[in-house]
Design a protein around this motif. Structure first.
Motif, PDB file in Angstrom:
ATOM      1  N   ASN A 101       0.776  -1.069   0.077  1.00 57.05           N
ATOM      2  CA  ASN A 101       0.041  -0.077   0.026  1.00 57.05           C
ATOM      3  C   ASN A 101       0.961   1.224  -0.137  1.00 57.05           C
ATOM      4  O   ASN A 101       0.684   2.215  -0.802  1.00 57.05           O
ATOM      5  N   GLN A 102       1.691   1.492   0.819  1.00 57.58           N
ATOM      6  CA  GLN A 102       2.809   2.383   0.799  1.00 57.58           C
ATOM      7  C   GLN A 102       3.447   2.509  -0.570  1.00 57.58           C
ATOM      8  O   GLN A 102       3.732   3.773  -1.020  1.00 57.58           O
ATOM      9  N   ARG A 103       3.981   1.570  -1.168  1.00 60.96           N
ATOM     10  CA  ARG A 103       4.530   1.653  -2.442  1.00 60.96           C
ATOM     11  C   ARG A 103       3.416   2.193  -3.403  1.00 60.96           C
ATOM     12  O   ARG A 103       3.822   3.072  -4.423  1.00 60.96           O
ATOM     13  N   ARG A 104       2.397   1.672  -3.481  1.00 60.44           N
ATOM     14  CA  ARG A 104       1.277   2.158  -4.368  1.00 60.44           C
ATOM     15  C   ARG A 104       0.991   3.647  -4.225  1.00 60.44           C
ATOM     16  O   ARG A 104       0.758   4.432  -5.121  1.00 60.44           O
ATOM     17  N   GLN A 105       0.882   3.950  -2.851  1.00 59.63           N
ATOM     18  CA  GLN A 105       0.590   5.706  -2.523  1.00 59.63           C
ATOM     19  C   GLN A 105       1.960   6.468  -2.971  1.00 59.63           C
ATOM     20  O   GLN A 105       1.747   7.444  -3.668  1.00 59.63           O
ATOM     21  N   ALA A 106       2.980   5.944  -2.987  1.00 57.39           N
ATOM     22  CA  ALA A 106       4.095   6.585  -3.415  1.00 57.39           C
ATOM     23  C   ALA A 106       4.175   6.638  -4.766  1.00 57.39           C
ATOM     24  O   ALA A 106       4.757   7.767  -5.647  1.00 57.39           O
ATOM     25  N   ALA A 160       1.795   6.586  -7.094  1.00 57.81           N
ATOM     26  CA  ALA A 160       0.625   7.475  -7.601  1.00 57.81           C
ATOM     27  C   ALA A 160       0.568   8.669  -6.787  1.00 57.81           C
ATOM     28  O   ALA A 160      -0.565   9.114  -6.133  1.00 57.81           O
ATOM     29  N   ALA A 161       1.468   9.637  -6.580  1.00 54.06           N
ATOM     30  CA  ALA A 161       1.538  10.839  -5.984  1.00 54.06           C
ATOM     31  C   ALA A 161       0.443  11.645  -6.316  1.00 54.06           C
ATOM     32  O   ALA A 161       0.121  12.212  -5.145  1.00 54.06           O
ATOM     33  N   SER A 162       0.080  11.632  -7.797  1.00 51.44           N
ATOM     34  CA  SER A 162      -0.896  12.709  -7.880  1.00 51.44           C
ATOM     35  C   SER A 162      -2.440  12.039  -8.012  1.00 51.44           C
ATOM     36  O   SER A 162      -3.197  12.989  -8.352  1.00 51.44           O
ATOM     37  N   THR A 163      -2.604  10.840  -8.124  1.00 50.80           N
ATOM     38  CA  THR A 163      -3.909  10.369  -8.385  1.00 50.80           C
ATOM     39  C   THR A 163      -4.330   9.737  -7.096  1.00 50.80           C
ATOM     40  O   THR A 163      -3.495   9.315  -6.099  1.00 50.80           O
ATOM     41  N   ARG A 164      -5.401   9.331  -7.002  1.00 51.01           N
ATOM     42  CA  ARG A 164      -6.027   8.622  -6.031  1.00 51.01           C
ATOM     43  C   ARG A 164      -5.830   7.113  -6.038  1.00 51.01           C
ATOM     44  O   ARG A 164      -6.057   6.637  -7.035  1.00 51.01           O
ATOM     45  N   VAL A 165      -5.371   6.564  -5.151  1.00 53.42           N
ATOM     46  CA  VAL A 165      -4.888   5.176  -4.913  1.00 53.42           C
ATOM     47  C   VAL A 165      -6.071   4.352  -4.451  1.00 53.42           C
ATOM     48  O   VAL A 165      -6.840   4.683  -3.495  1.00 53.42           O
ATOM     49  N   VAL A 166      -6.424   3.203  -5.281  1.00 51.64           N
ATOM     50  CA  VAL A 166      -7.285   2.264  -5.074  1.00 51.64           C
ATOM     51  C   VAL A 166      -6.801   1.109  -4.205  1.00 51.64           C
ATOM     52  O   VAL A 166      -5.856   0.358  -4.959  1.00 51.64           O
ATOM     53  N   LEU A 167      -7.157   0.931  -3.156  1.00 51.88           N
ATOM     54  CA  LEU A 167      -6.333  -0.291  -2.054  1.00 51.88           C
ATOM     55  C   LEU A 167      -7.551  -1.226  -2.276  1.00 51.88           C
ATOM     56  O   LEU A 167      -8.480  -1.332  -2.045  1.00 51.88           O
TER      57      LEU A 167
END
Length: 149
Positions: A99-104, A106-113
């Motif tokens: 999750n941290q990697r995905r958030q990093a 996609a810094a400018s878009t919303r992340v879907v977990l």
């Protein structure tokens, strides 16, 4: 060769360890990888304690009686619960890092977990650890004392 002193406290150590892990996970579910990895290690040590007890008991009962088999089953169930809890905590760690990697990324878009959250894995592990004291308490201490030869 184990003696009464080393065998009798094992269920108490297992119970205390499981309760301490449950409290640590409930009080403040680890929100960082280092703390979660430490709880995984603690849980694996708990499983190791149960497996050492199992080995000690089987060494003293090459032909176990039905009562011995009940004790061995209880100890095996404890080891299984602890190992499954460690697996759940490891899944929580992997999901948290993912999750941290995905958030990093996609810094400018919303992340879907997707999938279970790290907290859900932690709650599952806590439930497994919560079963251990009852399993350990069900082991009759007189069955842990090796016979005198």
């Amino acid at each position: 060769m184990p003696d009464r002193i080393t065998l009798v406290p094992a269920p108490d150590r297992i119970t205390a360890g499981a309760r301490a892990l449950c409290q640590a996970l409930r009080a403040h579910a680890p929100d960082n990888a280092h703390a979660l990895a430490a709880r995984i290690t603690d849980t694996q040590q708990l499983a190791g304690t149960a497996l050492r007890l199992f080995l000690d008991l089987t060494q003293h009962a090459p032909r176990p009686s039905p009562e011995d088999l009940l004790v061995l089953d209880q100890v095996a169930q404890i080891a299984k619960a602890a190992q499954n809890a460690a697996a759940e905590l490891t899944a929580a760690l992997a999901r948290a890092v993912e999750n941290q990697r995905r958030q990093a990324d996609a810094a400018s878009t919303r992340v879907v977990l997707i999938g279970p959250s790290p907290q859900q894995f932690i709650e599952s592990a806590t439930g497994l650890l919560g079963r251990i004291p009852a399993l350990a308490h069900a082991i009759p201490c007189d069955r842990l004392i090796p016979p005198s030869h």
